[in-house]
Write a protein that holds these residues in place. Structure first.
Motif, PDB file in Angstrom:
ATOM      1  N   LEU A 103       0.828  -1.212   0.000  1.00 43.54           N
ATOM      2  CA  LEU A 103       0.000   0.000   0.000  1.00 43.54           C
ATOM      3  C   LEU A 103       0.854   1.250   0.000  1.00 43.54           C
ATOM      4  CD1 LEU A 103      -2.830  -0.786   2.594  1.00 43.54           C
ATOM      5  CD2 LEU A 103      -3.049  -0.631   0.116  1.00 43.54           C
ATOM      6  N   GLU A 104       1.876   1.248   0.836  1.00 40.86           N
ATOM      7  CA  GLU A 104       2.760   2.415   0.923  1.00 40.86           C
ATOM      8  C   GLU A 104       3.553   2.602  -0.361  1.00 40.86           C
ATOM      9  OE1 GLU A 104       6.358   4.153   3.784  1.00 40.86           O
ATOM     10  OE2 GLU A 104       5.185   2.398   4.414  1.00 40.86           O
ATOM     11  N   TYR A 105       4.068   1.536  -0.923  1.00 46.69           N
ATOM     12  CA  TYR A 105       4.897   1.628  -2.121  1.00 46.69           C
ATOM     13  C   TYR A 105       4.083   2.125  -3.319  1.00 46.69           C
ATOM     14  CZ  TYR A 105       8.206   0.362  -5.792  1.00 46.69           C
ATOM     15  OH  TYR A 105       9.062   0.408  -6.855  1.00 46.69           O
ATOM     16  N   PHE A 106       2.833   1.670  -3.435  1.00 43.96           N
ATOM     17  CA  PHE A 106       1.994   2.051  -4.565  1.00 43.96           C
ATOM     18  C   PHE A 106       1.071   3.226  -4.244  1.00 43.96           C
ATOM     19  CE2 PHE A 106       3.067  -2.374  -5.578  1.00 43.96           C
ATOM     20  CZ  PHE A 106       3.456  -2.256  -6.902  1.00 43.96           C
ATOM     21  N   ASP A 107       1.216   3.793  -3.042  1.00 42.54           N
ATOM     22  CA  ASP A 107       0.377   4.928  -2.622  1.00 42.54           C
ATOM     23  C   ASP A 107      -1.093   4.589  -2.828  1.00 42.54           C
ATOM     24  OD1 ASP A 107      -0.311   7.411  -1.660  1.00 42.54           O
ATOM     25  OD2 ASP A 107      -0.114   8.415  -3.608  1.00 42.54           O
ATOM     26  N   ASP A 108      -1.540   3.521  -2.178  1.00 44.97           N
ATOM     27  CA  ASP A 108      -2.868   2.972  -2.418  1.00 44.97           C
ATOM     28  C   ASP A 108      -3.635   2.845  -1.112  1.00 44.97           C
ATOM     29  OD1 ASP A 108      -4.972   1.913  -3.825  1.00 44.97           O
ATOM     30  OD2 ASP A 108      -3.932   0.103  -4.492  1.00 44.97           O
ATOM     31  N   THR A 109      -4.906   2.470  -1.221  1.00 45.61           N
ATOM     32  CA  THR A 109      -5.762   2.228  -0.060  1.00 45.61           C
ATOM     33  C   THR A 109      -6.416   0.862  -0.184  1.00 45.61           C
ATOM     34  OG1 THR A 109      -7.609   3.306  -1.184  1.00 45.61           O
ATOM     35  CG2 THR A 109      -6.255   4.682   0.284  1.00 45.61           C
ATOM     36  N   LEU A 110      -6.931   0.374   0.946  1.00 47.21           N
ATOM     37  CA  LEU A 110      -7.568  -0.937   0.962  1.00 47.21           C
ATOM     38  C   LEU A 110      -9.049  -0.857   0.620  1.00 47.21           C
ATOM     39  CD1 LEU A 110      -6.018  -2.483   4.212  1.00 47.21           C
ATOM     40  CD2 LEU A 110      -5.483  -3.132   1.856  1.00 47.21           C
ATOM     41  N   VAL A 111      -9.518  -1.890  -0.081  1.00 49.95           N
ATOM     42  CA  VAL A 111     -10.948  -2.054  -0.333  1.00 49.95           C
ATOM     43  C   VAL A 111     -11.298  -3.513  -0.064  1.00 49.95           C
ATOM     44  CG1 VAL A 111     -11.091  -0.201  -2.052  1.00 49.95           C
ATOM     45  CG2 VAL A 111     -10.575  -2.540  -2.793  1.00 49.95           C
ATOM     46  N   GLU A 112     -12.559  -3.753   0.284  1.00 50.25           N
ATOM     47  CA  GLU A 112     -12.968  -5.136   0.538  1.00 50.25           C
ATOM     48  C   GLU A 112     -13.308  -5.831  -0.771  1.00 50.25           C
ATOM     49  OE1 GLU A 112     -15.454  -6.618   4.059  1.00 50.25           O
ATOM     50  OE2 GLU A 112     -16.903  -6.615   2.406  1.00 50.25           O
ATOM     51  N   ASN A 113     -12.762  -7.027  -0.935  1.00 46.88           N
ATOM     52  CA  ASN A 113     -13.050  -7.826  -2.120  1.00 46.88           C
ATOM     53  C   ASN A 113     -14.033  -8.930  -1.732  1.00 46.88           C
ATOM     54  OD1 ASN A 113     -12.469 -10.284  -3.986  1.00 46.88           O
ATOM     55  ND2 ASN A 113     -11.643  -8.526  -5.090  1.00 46.88           N
TER      56      ASN A 113
END
Length: 415
Positions: free
Chosen positions: A82-92
């Motif tokens: 998440l940190e490396y790709f500058d992303d956030t979590l979503v529920e799958n």
């Protein structure tokens, strides 16, 4: 077309487990024309993971990461992604249903909150369905580099590689063909082989590479080439391999991944309708273990004994104590009696016996560490030989096992 494998886990770095994942991944990538440029093992540490991802991004096209995807706090790969790709979590939802299914079908209890958290995945990731576990694989891309994260559990990783990762790589990248063919030889060392094939080796086309791969009484000879024309590539390598095989036909036993020496023995015995037994002292059951690794070995292998103690060679196997007293327990005479008694006991046509001193100390034995006597008893005769395989225990056992198989195959082939 280059890839890097990054394995995450302190257990690898401290030697608690062996990194078999990288071996499997490397072999599968090579089959589809992807060269593994580097294999890196790192700690479960945020800074270390981030640094490894950044470095790999600069040198390869595909980065495959295994480990660190479990439900516990020490599994931090997803958070670091998440940190490396500058992303956030979503529920799958698919991953969530898979978690519920696995717990209901195989575990028999309700998932814990930490298990449900595994259904939270980076929003930029393509989720790879893990049929054998609760942690999904993840496929992400940045700066034309593909990053794949998979669980470290080997059977989970293998399913993801075969069903999800490899097909996606094949679809996304144009790759060259890489072709290897490996000849298995027993009975001569690499320096002896080199003398036999030196002129042929010197004349090899530049695009074909030869590698000597020696190990404990056997040498594998691998021819490799890479190119765009698969048919021409295979024809060229196969043609050179035919010449090499003819030059070494006295010691060649087949090709790797096609016919191991154990497979050759299996085929020969089944063709003749004959059976094999083993009596192992210094090899401690290793010969029997390698025989039974082959599916269908019960069709020709009846069983074996490991009479490690000298007294058991007489009490159970029936070797005359006078022969042991006269010649010593480590002798070709005793080895021959062991093999003959094995055929009688198991009602087999062929038997292998080993007796020796694997080390590290020789105790009260007369012979030096590394001394091994091997006998093969067949329908018509018994052959035996005395060797010294050095002073390292694993080397002694490994060479004894390989030599025993070599002697047995030669004897079967003569009858």
């Amino acid at each position: 077309m280059r890839a890097e494998i990054i394995t995450i886990g302190d257990e690898i770095l401290i030697g608690q487990i062996v990194d078999t994942n990288s071996v499997f991944i490397s072999k599968e990538l090579n089959k589809i024309g992807v060269n593994v440029y580097q294999i890196t093992s790192i700690q479960d540490d945020r800074t270390h993971i981030l640094s490894a991802l950044k470095d790999a991004n600069e040198r390869v096209d595909i980065v495959l990461v295994t480990g660190g995807l479990g439900p516990t706090k020490d599994d931090i790969t997803k958070k670091t992604f998440l940190e490396y790709f500058d992303d956030t979590l979503v529920e799958n939802k698919e991953v969530l249903e898979n978690i519920k299914h696995i717990f209901a079908s195989y575990i028999g209890r309700e998932p814990l909150p930490s298990n449900f958290e595994q259904a939270q995945v980076p929003s930029k990731a393509i989720v790879l369905n893990n049929l054998n576990g609760t942690a999904p694989g993840m496929w992400m891309e940045q700066n034309e580099t593909v990053f794949v994260s998979m669980p470290g559990v080997p059977y989970e990783m293998k399913q993801l590689m075969l069903d999800e990762v490899l097909p996606r790589i094949v679809k996304k990248f144009n790759r060259p063909f890489i072709y290897h063919k490996t000849l298995l030889t027993y009975g001569k060392g690499e320096s002896q082989i080199e003398q036999i094939i030196t002129n042929w080796e010197t004349a090899l086309p530049a695009e074909i590479k030869l590698a000597y791969l020696p190990s404990l009484g056997r040498v594998r000879l691998r021819l490799s080439s890479m190119g765009k024309d698969e048919i021409l590539l295979k024809q060229s390598v196969d043609s050179q391999m035919d010449v090499l095989h003819e030059m070494l036909k006295d010691i060649a036993v087949g090709y790797e991944d096609e016919n191991s020496i154990q497979s050759k023995i299996s085929e020969a015995l089944q063709e003749k309708g004959q059976f094999l037994s083993v009596v192992e002292s210094c090899t401690g059951g290793r010969i029997a273990s390698e025989i039974t690794e082959i599916a269908g070995s019960s069709l020709y292998f009846k069983g074996g004994l490991v009479p490690y103690a000298t007294q058991l060679k007489s009490d159970i196997l029936g070797v005359d104590p006078k022969i042991i007293d006269t010649y010593s327990v480590v002798s070709i005479e005793v080895a021959e009696e062991m093999a003959k008694k094995s055929n009688q006991l198991f009602r087999t046509e062929y038997a292998i016996s080993t007796t020796g001193i694997a080390g590290p100390t020789k105790g009260e034995a007369v012979d030096e560490v590394g001394t091994v006597c091997i006998a093969v008893a067949g329908p018509e005769r018994v052959i035996s030989e005395k060797f010294n395989f050095g002073n390292t225990r694993e080397r002694v056992i490994g060479k004894a096992v390989n030599k025993a198989f070599e002697m047995l195959l030669k004897e079967i082939s003569k009858n």
